[in-house]
Every structure is written in structure tokens, then in C-alpha cells.
Scaffold this active site. Structure first.
Site, PDB file in Angstrom:
ATOM      1  CE  LYS A   1      18.448  20.097  -6.284  1.00  0.00           C
ATOM      2  NZ  LYS A   1      19.598  19.853  -5.427  1.00  0.00           N
TER       3      LYS A   1
ATOM      4  CG  ASP B   1      19.688  18.613  -9.625  1.00  0.00           C
ATOM      5  OD1 ASP B   1      19.592  17.414  -9.302  1.00  0.00           O
ATOM      6  OD2 ASP B   1      20.311  19.458  -8.964  1.00  0.00           O
TER       7      ASP B   1
HETATM    8  C1  LIG Z   1      24.001  17.509  -6.400  1.00  0.00           C
HETATM    9  C2  LIG Z   1      22.684  17.504  -7.129  1.00  0.00           C
HETATM   10  O1  LIG Z   1      22.087  18.775  -7.077  1.00  0.00           O
HETATM   11  C3  LIG Z   1      21.745  16.523  -6.462  1.00  0.00           C
HETATM   12  O2  LIG Z   1      20.435  16.702  -6.827  1.00  0.00           O
HETATM   13  C4  LIG Z   1      22.880  17.140  -8.573  1.00  0.00           C
HETATM   14  O3  LIG Z   1      23.450  15.873  -8.699  1.00  0.00           O
HETATM   15  C5  LIG Z   1      23.704  18.161  -9.337  1.00  0.00           C
HETATM   16  O4  LIG Z   1      23.002  18.417 -10.494  1.00  0.00           O
HETATM   17  P1  LIG Z   1      23.400  19.597 -11.504  1.00  0.00           P
HETATM   18  O5  LIG Z   1      23.731  20.834 -10.751  1.00  0.00           O
HETATM   19  O6  LIG Z   1      22.309  19.631 -12.533  1.00  0.00           O
HETATM   20  O7  LIG Z   1      24.757  19.047 -12.018  1.00  0.00           O
HETATM   21  P2  LIG Z   1      25.379  19.014 -13.483  1.00  0.00           P
HETATM   22  O8  LIG Z   1      25.360  20.386 -14.041  1.00  0.00           O
HETATM   23  O9  LIG Z   1      24.759  17.893 -14.247  1.00  0.00           O
HETATM   24  O10 LIG Z   1      26.851  18.580 -13.130  1.00  0.00           O
HETATM   25  C6  LIG Z   1      27.834  19.469 -12.634  1.00  0.00           C
HETATM   26  C7  LIG Z   1      29.068  18.646 -12.332  1.00  0.00           C
HETATM   27  O11 LIG Z   1      28.862  17.882 -11.121  1.00  0.00           O
HETATM   28  C8  LIG Z   1      29.408  16.582 -11.228  1.00  0.00           C
HETATM   29  N1  LIG Z   1      28.337  15.581 -11.031  1.00  0.00           N
HETATM   30  C9  LIG Z   1      27.026  15.959 -11.135  1.00  0.00           C
HETATM   31  C10 LIG Z   1      26.017  15.045 -10.899  1.00  0.00           C
HETATM   32  C11 LIG Z   1      26.380  13.716 -10.593  1.00  0.00           C
HETATM   33  N2  LIG Z   1      25.466  12.770 -10.360  1.00  0.00           N
HETATM   34  N3  LIG Z   1      27.693  13.367 -10.507  1.00  0.00           N
HETATM   35  C12 LIG Z   1      28.678  14.288 -10.723  1.00  0.00           C
HETATM   36  O12 LIG Z   1      29.845  13.968 -10.626  1.00  0.00           O
HETATM   37  C13 LIG Z   1      30.068  16.504 -12.583  1.00  0.00           C
HETATM   38  O13 LIG Z   1      31.425  16.842 -12.384  1.00  0.00           O
HETATM   39  C14 LIG Z   1      29.403  17.610 -13.377  1.00  0.00           C
HETATM   40  O14 LIG Z   1      30.264  18.138 -14.343  1.00  0.00           O
HETATM   41  N1  LIG Z   2      19.279  30.375 -15.320  1.00  0.00           N
HETATM   42  C1  LIG Z   2      20.259  30.139 -14.446  1.00  0.00           C
HETATM   43  N2  LIG Z   2      20.052  30.286 -13.136  1.00  0.00           N
HETATM   44  C2  LIG Z   2      21.035  30.009 -12.244  1.00  0.00           C
HETATM   45  N3  LIG Z   2      22.269  29.623 -12.570  1.00  0.00           N
HETATM   46  C3  LIG Z   2      22.533  29.451 -13.862  1.00  0.00           C
HETATM   47  C4  LIG Z   2      21.552  29.702 -14.844  1.00  0.00           C
HETATM   48  N4  LIG Z   2      22.100  29.467 -16.033  1.00  0.00           N
HETATM   49  C5  LIG Z   2      23.368  29.075 -15.788  1.00  0.00           C
HETATM   50  N5  LIG Z   2      23.647  29.071 -14.494  1.00  0.00           N
HETATM   51  C6  LIG Z   2      24.945  28.662 -13.884  1.00  0.00           C
HETATM   52  O1  LIG Z   2      24.729  27.485 -13.097  1.00  0.00           O
HETATM   53  C7  LIG Z   2      25.389  27.582 -11.828  1.00  0.00           C
HETATM   54  C8  LIG Z   2      24.639  26.764 -10.788  1.00  0.00           C
HETATM   55  O2  LIG Z   2      23.436  27.398 -10.531  1.00  0.00           O
HETATM   56  P1  LIG Z   2      22.247  26.773  -9.683  1.00  0.00           P
HETATM   57  O3  LIG Z   2      21.510  27.884  -9.075  1.00  0.00           O
HETATM   58  O4  LIG Z   2      21.484  25.800 -10.484  1.00  0.00           O
HETATM   59  O5  LIG Z   2      23.076  25.983  -8.579  1.00  0.00           O
HETATM   60  P2  LIG Z   2      22.629  24.978  -7.521  1.00  0.00           P
HETATM   61  O6  LIG Z   2      21.391  25.443  -6.846  1.00  0.00           O
HETATM   62  O7  LIG Z   2      23.806  24.679  -6.661  1.00  0.00           O
HETATM   63  O8  LIG Z   2      22.252  23.700  -8.365  1.00  0.00           O
HETATM   64  P3  LIG Z   2      22.345  22.187  -7.995  1.00  0.00           P
HETATM   65  O9  LIG Z   2      21.574  21.924  -6.772  1.00  0.00           O
HETATM   66  O10 LIG Z   2      21.689  21.612  -9.226  1.00  0.00           O
HETATM   67  O11 LIG Z   2      23.800  21.867  -7.876  1.00  0.00           O
HETATM   68  C9  LIG Z   2      25.434  29.080 -11.540  1.00  0.00           C
HETATM   69  O12 LIG Z   2      26.520  29.420 -10.732  1.00  0.00           O
HETATM   70  C10 LIG Z   2      25.523  29.710 -12.936  1.00  0.00           C
HETATM   71  O13 LIG Z   2      26.862  29.908 -13.301  1.00  0.00           O
END
Ligand SMILES: C[C@](O)(CO)[C@H](O)COP(=O)(O)OP(=O)(O)OC[C@H]1O[C@@H](n2ccc(N)nc2=O)[C@H](O)[C@@H]1O
Ligand SMILES: Nc1ncnc2c1ncn2[C@@H]1O[C@H](COP(=O)(O)OP(=O)(O)OP(=O)(O)O)[C@@H](O)[C@H]1O
Length: 295
Positions: A18, A148
Site C-alpha cells: 500500500k 494497517d
Molecule cells: C503508519 C501506518 O502505516 C499508516 O498507514 C500505520 O498507521 C501503521 O500501521 P501498523 O504498522 O500496522 O502499526 P501497528 O503495528 O498497529 O502499530 C505499531 C506501533 O505504532 C504506533 N501507532 C500505530 C498506528 C497508529 N495509528 N498510531 C500509533 O501510535 C503504536 O505505538 C504501535 O505500537
Molecule cells: N510477515 C511479515 N512480513 C514483514 N514483517 C513482519 C512479518 N511478520 C512480522 N513482521 C515484523 O513487522 C515489522 C514491520 O514490517 P512491515 O514490512 O509491515 O513494515 P512497514 O512496511 O513499515 O509497515 P507499516 O507501513 O504498516 O508501518 C518487521 O520489521 C518485522 O519485524
């Protein structure tokens, strides 16, 4: 559309990336999570999950991801969560699954790879195990794994509020994008806990029709702390409108044609990981699930 499978009865399911076409932080909840306004669009580029239903209830990830223990892998967590839900609803003798992943999305890049993997598992196993949970239920389950996950479960481009789970379908223009990854990884938690993050963007800004007037509120703070992002962003801005997705580190640059995106990709500084993909308003997972349901 026909279902792709290999010789060993594994079915193939896409797990797209995304983009956050804009990302505004408009507040902070008492639990520390941030209230966002964001516009999500998918890319026709992502991981592929190969899934085979097994007789026993075990969930096995046959292709471990380096640096992520199986119990922490969102693929395994999503499958177990779905089993737990099915048991609560009275299903007994549940089958299990063997899962393989072809991981091409950079991790910690802001492309939502882990959340997308979790959503694909929820949606695919719901169909394969014939649980008939509706999309809302799957999205609610998914939200407990990551903010997400719901957008990937729903599978349509959308404007999102709340922590990213209150979705309203939208049809942003489907441009071509060059997605580039600066040579650093940024944890989502570190961005959301930074004192430098602005958290009071006017909610009315996202409601006008001009996407270009919107921005990524995490970007200024990330640029300040990660010179790799600052340098690559300023290089890309010479060629095209460019912005960070999610909490970074990936930057997407917008083009009207694939050829133009590829032309700039070829000139990227040495060592920068990148790909060219089209923005799409429907997840490629949806037609696969429809084809499976029709079988
Ligand atoms: C930044 C985005 O990618 C935008 O689409 C998302 O909000 C992040 O989504 P995500 O990676 O699925 O995040 P999560 O695994 O739910 O959250 C990781 C950490 O980010 C912070 N977090 C996340 C989402 C949100 N709306 N507020 C937050 O403060 C929280 O500290 C949480 O513990
Ligand atoms: N199947 C998986 N694929 C990727 N990362 C994973 C998975 N399972 C657990 N993780 C953990 O989640 C963390 C975040 O990975 P991801 O690739 O979703 O990050 P991101 O693209 O920054 O996501 P977001 O945009 O939601 O913040 C990784 O560093 C890893 O430790």
C-alpha cells in the site's frame, strides 16, 4: 480469473503493498495510538503467499523470514487468530495450513508488507476453511494484529480515519510510481513516539479535493533524523512529485507513464533499492478470492 496452483496443491494468493498518498496525524488517544487521516491506495506489486490446507490443525510457515521468529510472524499469528475465532464459534476438527511466502516487499519500509501478509492469510484461510466470516469481522480481527490490516482485508482504495480502520472507499487517480528505499530502516514505533512528530494537523485539510495540498506529517521529522531519507527525497524531487509512505523509509515518486518512471529509476544513485509499480484501487487479492468462492 483462474486460480494459480503448483503441482503440490498450494494455491497462490497476492499480498500487495500500500501507499499512504497522504498521512495526517490529527490527534493522540489516551492509549498512545494516533488518530490519523490517510488516503490508501494499493500497488500492483507485492509478496505472494502459497497456501495448502492440511488435515491436522498445525500452522506451518515453510519459508521463514530472516530476523522474524515464527511465533512473531504476522502470517502465523493471523492463521492462529482465525483458528481461535473459529473455535469460539463452535467449529471443531479444524484443518491447518502450510504456508510459503515469496517476500519481495522491503520490511519496515512503510509499504505495509507485514499487515498485507496477515490480511491475505485471514481472507484466504477464511475461504479455504469455509468459515464464512464476513469482511467486517475479518477486519476487526486483523486490527488486533496491526492498524494497517483492515485496509488490506477490505481490498479497496479508501480514505481512512481512526487509527486507520474507519474506511470510506475512494478512487484516486491510478498513476505509475517509482518506489525507492533509502539505505536505512525506520521503526513505526520510533516515529510515533518522537517528540518531534506534529500531532495537531487541522482535520479540514484532508477534506478538500486537492490531494497535492496534503502531505505526510511524519516526513519532516524523519528527514531531520535520517539524512539518507533527506538526501534521496531531495534527489527525487528534482524529477517528480515525491513523498514518503507511512512512517518511511520508502519514498514514492509519481509519473504519468511506466516508461518515464523506469527512465528515472535507471538514474537512481548506486545502491538504492527500487521498483516501479502502478497504483490500483482494487487489491489483486479480491478477484482470487472470488474465483475460489466460485469453485
Ligand atoms: C503508519 C501506518 O502505516 C499508516 O498507514 C500505520 O498507521 C501503521 O500501521 P501498523 O504498522 O500496522 O502499526 P501497528 O503495528 O498497529 O502499530 C505499531 C506501533 O505504532 C504506533 N501507532 C500505530 C498506528 C497508529 N495509528 N498510531 C500509533 O501510535 C503504536 O505505538 C504501535 O505500537
Ligand atoms: N510477515 C511479515 N512480513 C514483514 N514483517 C513482519 C512479518 N511478520 C512480522 N513482521 C515484523 O513487522 C515489522 C514491520 O514490517 P512491515 O514490512 O509491515 O513494515 P512497514 O512496511 O513499515 O509497515 P507499516 O507501513 O504498516 O508501518 C518487521 O520489521 C518485522 O519485524
Amino acid at each position: 480469473m483462474s486460480l494459480a496452483s503448483d503441482n503440490n496443491n498450494f494455491l497462490q494468493f497476492p499480498s500487495p503493498a500500500k501507499l499512504n498518498l497522504f498521512l495526517h496525524v490529527v490527534g493522540r488517544r489516551s492509549d498512545g495510538y494516533h488518530e490519523l487521516q490517510t488516503l490508501f491506495q494499493f500497488l500492483d506489486y507485492g509478496d505472494t503467499l502459497n497456501i495448502r490446507v492440511t488435515k491436522g490443525p498445525d500452522i506451518t510457515l515453510l519459508t521463514p523470514i530472516k530476523g522474524v521468529a515464527a511465533e512473531d510472524n504476522l502470517i502465523v499469528k493471523a492463521a492462529r487468530l482465525l483458528q481461535q475465532q473459529a473455535r469460539q464459534q463452535g467449529h471443531t476438527d479444524l484443518p491447518g495450513a502450510e504456508i510459503k511466502i515469496n517476500k519481495i516487499l522491503p520490511m519496515g519500509g512503510g509499504l505495509g508488507g507485514g499487515s498485507s501478509n496477515a490480511a491475505t492469510v485471514l481472507v484466504a484461510l477464511n475461504a479455504l476453511w469455509q468459515l464464512n466470516l464476513d469482511t467486517e469481522k475479518l477486519a476487526t480481527l486483523g486490527l488486533s494484529l496491526g492498524a494497517d490490516v483492515p485496509i488490506f482485508v477490505h481490498g479497496f482504495a479508501a480514505y481512512a480515519e481512526g487509527v486507520g480502520e474507519e474506511l470510506t472507499p475512494r478512487n484516486p487517480k491510478e498513476y505509475w510510481y517509482l518506489v525507492s528505499k533509502p539505505q536505512c530502516s525506520i521503526s513505526t514505533v520510533s516515529v510515533f513516539t518522537s517528540p518531534d512528530l506534529p500531532r495537531d494537523t487541522d482535520q479540514r485539510l484532508a477534506l478538500n479535493d486537492d490531494i497535492d495540498a496534503c502531505r505526510n506529517d511524519c516526513q519532516t521529522m524523519v528527514i531531520k533524523h535520517y539524512p539518507e531519507v533527506a538526501k534521496l527525497l531531495s534527489w527525487l524531487l528534482e524529477y517528480a512529485p515525491s513523498q514518503m509512505t507511512g512512517t518511511g523509509a520508502c519514498i514514492f515518486s509519481r509519473f504519468d507513464s511506466k516508461a518515464e518512471a523506469c527512465r528515472i529509476q535507471a538514474q537512481l544513485p548506486d545502491g538504492i533499492e527500487s521498483f516501479v509499480a502502478k497504483g490500483i484501487n482494487q487489491s489483486p487479492l479480491l478477484p482470487v478470492i472470488e474465483a475460489l468462492s466460485a469453485c
